[in-house]
Design an enzyme around this catalytic site. Structure first.
Site, PDB file in Angstrom:
ATOM      1  N   ARG A 164      -0.870  -3.555   3.068  1.00 28.47           N
ATOM      2  CA  ARG A 164       0.482  -3.631   2.516  1.00 28.47           C
ATOM      3  C   ARG A 164       1.456  -2.908   3.444  1.00 28.47           C
ATOM      4  O   ARG A 164       1.430  -1.684   3.546  1.00 28.47           O
ATOM      5  CB  ARG A 164       0.542  -3.028   1.113  1.00 28.47           C
ATOM      6  CG  ARG A 164       1.956  -3.026   0.545  1.00 28.47           C
ATOM      7  CD  ARG A 164       2.020  -2.838  -0.965  1.00 28.47           C
ATOM      8  NE  ARG A 164       1.614  -1.508  -1.413  1.00 28.47           N
ATOM      9  CZ  ARG A 164       1.787  -1.063  -2.660  1.00 28.47           C
ATOM     10  NH1 ARG A 164       2.345  -1.854  -3.574  1.00 28.47           N
ATOM     11  NH2 ARG A 164       1.381   0.140  -3.000  1.00 28.47           N
ATOM     12  N   ASP A 445       2.239   7.603  -7.790  1.00 26.13           N
ATOM     13  CA  ASP A 445       2.717   7.212  -6.465  1.00 26.13           C
ATOM     14  C   ASP A 445       4.222   7.050  -6.531  1.00 26.13           C
ATOM     15  O   ASP A 445       4.859   7.457  -7.514  1.00 26.13           O
ATOM     16  CB  ASP A 445       2.004   5.960  -5.960  1.00 26.13           C
ATOM     17  CG  ASP A 445       2.335   4.708  -6.766  1.00 26.13           C
ATOM     18  OD1 ASP A 445       3.193   4.762  -7.662  1.00 26.13           O
ATOM     19  OD2 ASP A 445       1.732   3.649  -6.487  1.00 26.13           O
TER      20      ASP A 445
END
Length: 532
Positions: A164, A445
């Site tokens: 990613r 996160d």
């Protein structure tokens, strides 16, 4: 160490041993070509985001695009997928540190998403060492030895690698092309693709990517154009790259089929990025005084607007022959507390069981200890089948479902203090270089930190931001709680033997962004500028 840089490229950052392999002239030349070709388009798309936001702020609610109706109503499917992407029952995600890469690839998951985005703090050293680590891992050369001499090596059989890169809104401030900062996503993609794509093809699994934070099919078209040029540059057939798009913004929900269509030669399906999705809902409807969400813990995948989003994603994917991958449960195993641990595991099991019965072909976990549990739940539904692409949920979904933002209560003092605590704790760690932080037995996160600060901002601004005891959430209340939670966070971090020097700065940024008159788009943007 000095580099042989192509004309027009400058790098304002240290070049440590090993970086010269990644920052090779040809890899940087690809990055420069992609920048020069597509940077104007990226900037146009970012400007379009601002224009769409202005229309929403003025009361214009999003809807399906009339100009793409023919895509939604015509018959087509994405290109066939390689065998390595047919079975994705469990995908594990995490940052690109050597130990985490090895543990994730060895975890027994079908796939590992190596993350240069939300679970990775974008320090220069993290980004470049992450590229070095992936280069070695793909060639099965990556090893790691911890502080007490324990070695880590890759198993014979490992998870399929997916990567990613950063989202369209993020730059790489240390690299400029013709005086302009390069896109973080283009930089991450160009380096990983140039060095590894042919090696991955030779090994039968890749190059595969995850694409974050998109808000429209035109942003997917940009990625598709980048894939075409990059494949031409290295001499691979078009369609070699396969990419899964995270549907993690409310606007992308209205264009899921169009996003699949734009990437149809390169598509590997869609993923339900639930945490960023909640953040996006708050962000996009920040001016709507009638909209105010309850505590983060009350916004589960089973509240109506989230359930409609989840089912519509499966429907869009399977209609077009594409995988549908479920999102992340933030729960993680809890050591030294069997009762709490069993509760957490039961929560993960429930989450994966629901996704499997809804038609998802797989789902995400954040910890190797959850791979087996998640695999059991998907296997119980899929049996021997690698996926359930043939299953299409019934129903018609649209604005009435996705914009029905409930519940609005409860909003509690504990929920407010938790948001502040998580925001400060996570962002202090992020600024110090750690983008994946366990807090209160949840894996946090950047997405969950964005929810935390967004809810604080919304509860102050909205007339509905009222605690369950009748008190209105105010700036004064938030400032007092920030002082209290900052002290608690510093005590916890110091007890772990970690540096607390960044936390005063982070608390100020958190105050500024939580109490700003105008909602700041991304928390990570000012933090990145503050990062050394």
């Amino acid at each position: 160490m000095t580099l042989n840089l192509p004309p027009g490229i400058t790098i304002d950052a240290p070049i440590y041993p090993g970086y010269e392999t990644i920052l090779s002239p040809d890899a940087l030349e690809l990055a420069a070509i992609l920048h020069r070709t597509f940077e104007p388009q990226r900037q146009e798309l970012l400007a379009m985001r601002i224009e769409r936001q202005a229309r929403i702020d003025a009361g214009k609610m999003p809807d399906f695009l009339p100009q793409t109706r023919h895509i939604r109503e015509s018959i087509w499917k994405i290109a066939p997928l390689p065998k390595a992407l047919e079975c994705r029952r469990v995908e594990i995600t995490g940052p690109v540190e050597a130990k985490m890469i090895i543990n994730a690839l060895n975890s027994g998951a079908d796939s590992y998403m190596a993350d240069f985005e939300d679970s990775n703090s974008p320090k220069w050293e993290n980004q470049l060492q992450g590229q070095v680590n992936l280069y070695k891992a793909i060639r099965r050369e990556l090893t790691f030895t911890n502080g007490v001499g324990k070695p880590y090596r890759l198993n014979e059989k490992t998870a399929t690698l997916q990567i990613r890169p950063r989202g369209w809104h993020l730059d790489e401030k240390h690299v400029r092309v013709d005086g302009e900062r390069i896109s973080g996503g283009i930089f991450d993609f160009a380096l990983s693709f140039y060095h590894n794509a042919k090696e991955q093809v030779a090994r039968g699994a890749g190059p595969f990517y995850y694409l974050p934070k998109m808000e429209s099919h035109l942003e997917a078209r940009l990625w598709n154009d980048i894939f075409c040029l990059a494949q031409d540059f290295v001499g691979l057939p078009r369609g070699t790259v396969k990419a899964t798009v995270l549907i993690e913004t409310i606007l992308a929900t209205f264009e899921m089929e169009e996003i699949l269509y734009e990437l149809r030669e390169h598509s590997a399906g869609l993923n339900a990025g639930r945490w960023d999705y909640i953040f996006s809902c708050i962000k996009k409807f920040r001016k709507n005084k009638a909209f105010c969400l309850a505590n983060r813990g009350a916004i589960t995948m089973e509240v109506p607007f989230m359930r409609a989003y989840a089912l519509a994603l499966v429907q869009a994917c399977h209609k077009r022959g594409a995988p549908a991958i479920g999102g992340m449960s933030a729960l993680i195993p809890i050591k030294n507390d069997p009762v709490a641990n069993e509760k957490a595991l039961a929560g993960v099991r429930h989450d994966k069981r629901r996704d499997a019965y809804d038609g998802y072909d797989g789902g995400w976990v954040a910890h190797p200890g959850l791979v087996g549990l998640a695999m059991e739940e998907f296997t119980a539904v899929l049996g021997a089948k690698p996926n359930q692409w043939e299953k299409i949920p019934d129903g018609t979904f649209g604005p009435k479902d996705w914009l029905n933002f409930q519940p609005e209560q409860p909003i509690t003092e504990a929920g407010l203090s938790n948001n502040i605590h998580v925001g400060i704790h996570y962002l202090g760690s992020w600024l110090a270089g750690n983008g994946c932080v366990p807090i209160h037995n949840l894996m946090e996160d950047a997405a969950t930190a964005e929810i935390s600060r967004s809810q604080v901002w919304q509860w102050v601004v909205s007339p509905k931001g009222i605690l369950d005891d009748g008190r209105k959430v105010t700036a004064e209340m938030v400032c007092a709680m920030i002082t209290e939670e900052l002290a608690k966070v510093k005590e916890i971090v110091a007890a772990q033997g970690e540096d607390v020097s960044t936390y005063e700065q982070v608390a100020k940024i958190f105050i500024d962004m939580s109490l700003a008159p105008e909602y700041p788009e991304f928390l990570t943007l000012p933090l990145y500028e503050a990062m050394k």
